[in-house]
Design an enzyme around this catalytic site. Structure first.
Site, PDB file in Angstrom:
ATOM      1  N   GLU A 174      -4.243   2.577  -3.268  1.00 43.57           N
ATOM      2  CA  GLU A 174      -3.437   1.477  -3.794  1.00 43.57           C
ATOM      3  C   GLU A 174      -4.301   0.394  -4.431  1.00 43.57           C
ATOM      4  O   GLU A 174      -3.893  -0.754  -4.575  1.00 43.57           O
ATOM      5  CB  GLU A 174      -2.546   0.917  -2.677  1.00 43.57           C
ATOM      6  CG  GLU A 174      -1.648   1.970  -2.037  1.00 43.57           C
ATOM      7  CD  GLU A 174      -0.224   2.044  -2.611  1.00 43.57           C
ATOM      8  OE1 GLU A 174       0.317   1.012  -3.011  1.00 43.57           O
ATOM      9  OE2 GLU A 174       0.340   3.165  -2.643  1.00 43.57           O
ATOM     10  N   HIS A 247      -0.144  -3.525   2.420  1.00 45.22           N
ATOM     11  CA  HIS A 247      -1.495  -3.536   1.841  1.00 45.22           C
ATOM     12  C   HIS A 247      -2.316  -4.526   2.658  1.00 45.22           C
ATOM     13  O   HIS A 247      -1.784  -5.513   3.178  1.00 45.22           O
ATOM     14  CB  HIS A 247      -1.476  -4.037   0.381  1.00 45.22           C
ATOM     15  CG  HIS A 247      -0.795  -3.130  -0.582  1.00 45.22           C
ATOM     16  ND1 HIS A 247       0.112  -3.573  -1.520  1.00 45.22           N
ATOM     17  CD2 HIS A 247      -0.904  -1.794  -0.771  1.00 45.22           C
ATOM     18  CE1 HIS A 247       0.537  -2.552  -2.237  1.00 45.22           C
ATOM     19  NE2 HIS A 247      -0.061  -1.461  -1.804  1.00 45.22           N
ATOM     20  N   CYS A 368      -1.191 -10.467  -5.441  1.00 40.09           N
ATOM     21  CA  CYS A 368      -0.725  -9.153  -5.928  1.00 40.09           C
ATOM     22  C   CYS A 368      -0.699  -9.117  -7.445  1.00 40.09           C
ATOM     23  O   CYS A 368      -0.856  -8.069  -8.052  1.00 40.09           O
ATOM     24  CB  CYS A 368       0.705  -8.864  -5.464  1.00 40.09           C
ATOM     25  SG  CYS A 368       0.887  -8.697  -3.704  1.00 40.09           S
TER      26      CYS A 368
END
Ligand code: SUG
Length: 446
Positions: A174, A247, A368
């Site tokens: 990711e 995450h 993000c």
């Protein structure tokens, strides 16, 4: 200063919506079905980026991907014109269609893992586009991300852009959301911390998926030519994933020698700090700011997204600035923590709050939305200038967004066949604004 850290923000795409696609991401589940505001979303992102550029930081953008993703639907048997493909998919396979319409590439921290040239064996800056295979809507991002990175960092003598890791569950990756680089200063060799949720070869029984595997972290370190002595690969805590930290950057952020993280972020905190200290030996003294559960419960850390902030060396200030989402100010425990923190004499001297609510409702905070790329002056000079933010680009993108983006998008609106042409026209114009060429998107290649 000859080496800087640039932030490349993912520009929010015209189809930004709330489809509840991301299992384990509590905000995505909670807000599924809400009416989104794509225009407000892109303007919020632009304003955040402008704030950093105005402060003297280097700021660029990554372009949105084409959504709805018609080639993905064609591969699954839908035929006809692009509008017909979309109309049929939205009617006959609505969940699939929603997966092909997400504006998820806006979360640039998941675009790639980035190792600056100071850390790599061949002295080039390495990118590994993330495969994002844990969720269907994000698993289609990797190839276009690699294309975008090659268009923005075209000089192969200075930059290496790796394709996503193989699309096999063992290599779930990711990107930078599970990677932190610590260093004395951006241009000096650093310690790269890679954080995984699970070992690919163990049985996973968590409440939510663990998206990043140990094997993916190891492969990235090898591809980038990282020095094993300066690489730390550690495990995220199961408690954090169960609480909604899909995450690591939901519970941890770093900058320079500072690692700011929640008590429950890692499986074995002492082992993590020991390993970082050992790797940093001779380079710098790491500074750990661990936030206790007793002061900020993990649930508050996740709803407020205090750790999903940008931790920045702010021009003209001695101490670092934490650019946190508004939600951190609105959550009692995190606001109080921030007030105490800046009043103390630690490394973080100021907290600023940014309104990125459109993205936050899908679980994406300020951190993000950006991909950090440490660049030497010479490397920076070779970056495609069309994506770098200045007042002129800000004005152009603002006008462009106001012209093309819908004010609102409901789940029913998403099925509108007109959305395809609308989105393609916007992105086509964007490629000329950003100097990305006339064959950047598949619909431009015919
Ligand atoms: O992958 N949300 C994204 C949010 C990514 C946040 N990134 C970082 N933490 N770095 C995700 O879960 C929601 C889309 C939807 O449900 O419509 C989504 O994909």
């Amino acid at each position: 200063m000859t080496t800087i850290e640039a932030n490349f923000d993912g520009l929010v795409g015209p189809t930004h919506n709330y489809a509840g696609l991301a299992e384990g991401n509590l905000a995505s589940a909670k807000n599924a079905g809400l009416v989104s505001a794509p225009r407000a979303g892109v303007l919020e992102g632009l304003a955040k980026a402008k704030r950093l550029a105005d402060a003297g930081l280097v700021q660029g953008f990554l372009p949105p991907h084409e959504r709805p993703f018609i080639p993905g639907l064609r591969a699954l048997g839908f035929t006809g014109s692009d509008a017909q493909v979309w109309e049929a998919a939205a009617r006959r396979a609505p969940v699939l269609a929603r997966n092909m319409a997400s504006a998820s590439p806006m979360w640039a921290a998941n675009a790639a893992t980035v190792s600056p040239s100071a850390d790599t064996a061949d002295g080039r800056l390495h990118f590994s586009a993330a495969n994002l295979l844990s969720t269907l809507h994000r698993s289609i991002e990797g190839p276009q991300t690699a294309r975008a990175l090659r268009a923005i960092f075209p000089d192969e003598t200075r930059f290496a852009v790796h394709d996503p890791l193989p699309m096999q569950a063992a290599f779930g990756d990711e990107g930078a959301a599970n990677h932190v680089r610590l260093c004395a200063e951006h241009g000096a060799p650093g310690v790269e911390l890679l954080v995984y949720g699970r070992d690919a070869f163990e049985h996973w029984q968590g409440r939510f998926p663990a998206r990043q595997t140990k094997q993916a972290c190891e492969a990235i370190a090898r591809r980038h030519g990282l020095d094993p002595e300066r690489t730390v690969i550690v495990r995220q805590s199961r408690a954090a994933i169960d609480a909604g930290a899909f995450h690591n950057d939901v519970v941890c952020v770093g900058n320079g020698p500072v690692l700011f993280f929640h008590e429950q972020a890692f499986d074995d905190t002492e082992a993590v700090t020991d390993a970082i200290r050992a790797s940093a030996k001779g380079l710098f003294d790491p500074v750990f700011v661990e936030v206790p559960e007793a002061e900020v419960p993990i649930g508050d850390a996740i709803t407020s997204y205090i750790f999903n902030s940008q931790l920045l060396s702010w021009p003209g200030e001695d101490r670092m600035v934490l650019l946190a989402p508004k939600e951190t100010e609105e959550t009692a425990s995190t606001r109080a923590y921030c007030e105490r923190m800046v009043a103390g004499n630690g490394p973080i001297g100021r907290v600023e709050y940014a309104d990125v609510r459109q993205s936050m409702r899908n679980g994406g905070g300020p951190a993000c939305l950006r991909l950090r790329v440490v660049l030497t002056k010479t490397e920076l000079a070779t970056v495609n200038p069309g994506v770098m933010l200045d007042d002129a680009l800000y004005a152009k993108l603002t006008a462009w967004a106001k012209k093309h983006y819908r004010e609102t998008l409901s789940p029913a609106d998403l099925a509108d066949p007109a959305l395809v042409g609308e989105s393609q026209r916007a992105l086509d114009e964007l490629t000329s604004i950003m100097g990305l060429g006339g064959d950047f998107y598949s619909f431009q290649r015919g």
